[in-house]
Design a protein around this motif. Structure first.
Motif, short mmCIF file in Angstrom:
data_model
loop_
_atom_site.label_atom_id
_atom_site.label_comp_id
_atom_site.label_asym_id
_atom_site.label_seq_id
_atom_site.Cartn_x
_atom_site.Cartn_y
_atom_site.Cartn_z
N UNK A 184 0.83 -1.21 0.00
CA UNK A 184 0.00 0.00 0.00
C UNK A 184 0.86 1.26 0.00
N UNK A 185 1.95 1.24 0.74
CA UNK A 185 2.85 2.39 0.81
C UNK A 185 3.42 2.70 -0.57
N UNK A 186 3.90 1.68 -1.26
CA UNK A 186 4.46 1.90 -2.59
C UNK A 186 3.40 2.41 -3.56
N UNK A 208 -6.58 -2.12 0.34
CA UNK A 208 -7.40 -0.93 0.20
C UNK A 208 -7.49 -0.13 1.49
N UNK A 209 -7.68 -0.82 2.62
CA UNK A 209 -7.77 -0.12 3.90
C UNK A 209 -6.43 0.50 4.27
N UNK A 210 -5.35 -0.24 4.09
CA UNK A 210 -4.03 0.33 4.35
C UNK A 210 -3.76 1.55 3.46
N UNK A 211 -4.19 1.48 2.21
CA UNK A 211 -4.00 2.61 1.31
C UNK A 211 -4.79 3.82 1.79
N UNK A 212 -6.01 3.59 2.26
CA UNK A 212 -6.82 4.68 2.81
C UNK A 212 -6.15 5.29 4.04
N UNK A 213 -5.66 4.42 4.92
CA UNK A 213 -4.99 4.87 6.14
C UNK A 213 -3.76 5.72 5.83
N UNK A 236 -15.25 -1.30 8.84
CA UNK A 236 -13.86 -1.10 9.25
C UNK A 236 -13.29 0.19 8.66
N UNK A 237 -13.64 0.45 7.43
CA UNK A 237 -13.11 1.62 6.73
C UNK A 237 -13.50 2.93 7.39
N UNK A 238 -14.63 2.95 8.05
CA UNK A 238 -15.12 4.22 8.63
C UNK A 238 -14.23 4.75 9.74
N UNK A 239 -13.30 3.93 10.23
CA UNK A 239 -12.33 4.46 11.20
C UNK A 239 -11.36 5.42 10.52
#
Length: 373
Positions: A184-186, A208-213, A236-239
């Motif tokens: 996700x970082x890359x 996807x969640x890591x990318x959002x974070x 989970x994404x709503x955090x």
């Protein structure tokens, strides 16, 4: 030494009249099984690890899924499945039991987390520092044996010493998640996300969640919009963002312009359907592999607005080090997406064979702390 491993087997039957067939045109009827194997003399360049936690990646799930009509696997991710089977798994943390005679930087007793791309260091691409695109790369758990076993041998240059980061059981689980966070970082780096950007992500799985974070907390996006059809994952994404949608139509009703599109779901039609909302000098980043073609209708919009489409693979070139420092400073929460910890390979086999693994989970991690399990 005896060890139990989880591996995939499949029938090798390349499609006729297909030149240079992809994995989803070669392998049929995949299935998983558990075997006991014997580890021989340790290779001089390898380390022997007691795996403690191993993460289940989407690629592990996808290579087990087959077309109901043809029997061929659905995933186009690079994979080589020999007759004896391929040990899967490429995300994990373990305790070093022994090191080969050539290994200098890793010592017995260290906790290590692992990269998942074995590079040659000799090709022209490696020599210019683009290791994620190594011409001779082999993917752990897909093209060479992986880490889904009680004790495994891996190349020492894949290992990162994380002993200093381990203060609790939660830290061990977090260290098993560094590799997907690196992917996700890359992706965020390849997207060139700038402070204030509006980011759209398709797919709310682990990547996807890591990318959002990361988009919000590290790269400075002002808004992160995510489309994810599974309700469990939307919750989970709503955090990390309030802009979560169950469909593309819902997204388009609420968003008129975006700077970055990141596709992690594998449904490439998403990109074409939102291409007109990409702002000038915008970026499209493709991560998920489905073997499907990408069509872009709005080519004039792309040319006029200098929109770039790039692929993103891997986690090398420094991502691990940055992620570990971000974790240590509490900027990111590596274990926040772990929704199930299963005990042992037998229970994991049942989970992988379940049709509800995606519906009821985000990141599944297997505990292998008892080597007799």
């Amino acid at each position: 030494m005896k060890t139990k491993v989880l591996l995939i087997k499949a029938d090798e039957e390349p499609m006729k009249a297909v030149e240079n067939p992809m994995p989803n045109q070669i392998y049929k009827n995949p299935h998983i099984m558990i075997e006991e194997r014997t580890l021989g003399t340790l290779d001089p360049d390898k380390i022997r690890i007691q795996m403690l936690y191993v993460g289940v990646c989407g690629s592990d799930i996808h290579i087990l899924k087959s077309n109901p009509e043809t029997g061929y696997i659905c995933s186009s991710v690079p994979v080589e499945i020999p007759e004896e089977g391929r040990i899967i798994g490429h995300e994990g943390v373990g305790l070093v039991l022994d090191v080969g005679s050539n290994v200098k930087e890793i010592e017995k007793g260290m906790y290590v987390t692992l990269e998942s791309i074995l590079v040659c260091n000799n090709c022209d691409v490696c020599k210019r520092g683009d290791f994620n695109q190594c011409r001779n790369a082999k993917l752990i758990g897909l093209e060479v044996d992986g880490v889904m076993g009680n004790v495994v041998d891996v190349n020492s240059n894949l290992a990162h010493d994380v002993t200093g980061y381990i203060k609790s059981e939660d830290d061990l689980i977090a260290m098993a998640c560094v590799e997907p966070m690196g992917v996700a970082y890359d992706a965020c780096e390849n997207a060139k996300i700038k402070a204030g950007d509006v980011v759209v992500i398709f797919g709310g799985g682990p990547i996807g969640i890591y990318t959002a974070m990361l988009s919000k907390l590290v790269f400075g996006a002002s808004q992160v919009h995510v489309v994810e059809p599974v309700e469990f994952r939307r919750n989970l994404l709503r955090e990390w963002t309030k802009y979560v949608y169950d469909s593309l139509d819902s997204l388009k009703k609420n968003l008129k312009e975006a700077n970055v599109i990141i596709e992690t779901s594998g449904d490439l039609n998403n990109v074409n359907k939102v291409f007109n909302i990409i702002d000038a000098n915008g970026k499209v980043v493709l991560l998920a592999r489905s073997g499907e073609p990408l069509f872009i209708d709005a080519v004039d919009h792309m040319i006029t607005n200098n929109i770039s489409i790039v692929g993103s693979r891997g986690h090398l070139c420094g991502a691990f080090d940055r992620i570990l420092r971000l974790h240590a400073s509490n900027r990111i929460k590596l274990d926040s997406i772990v929704t199930s910890v299963v005990n042992g390979l037998e229970d994991l086999k049942k989970v992988l064979e379940s049709k509800d693994i995606v519906k009821d989970n985000c990141k599944v991690v297997v505990s292998l702390k008892d080597i007799n399990n």
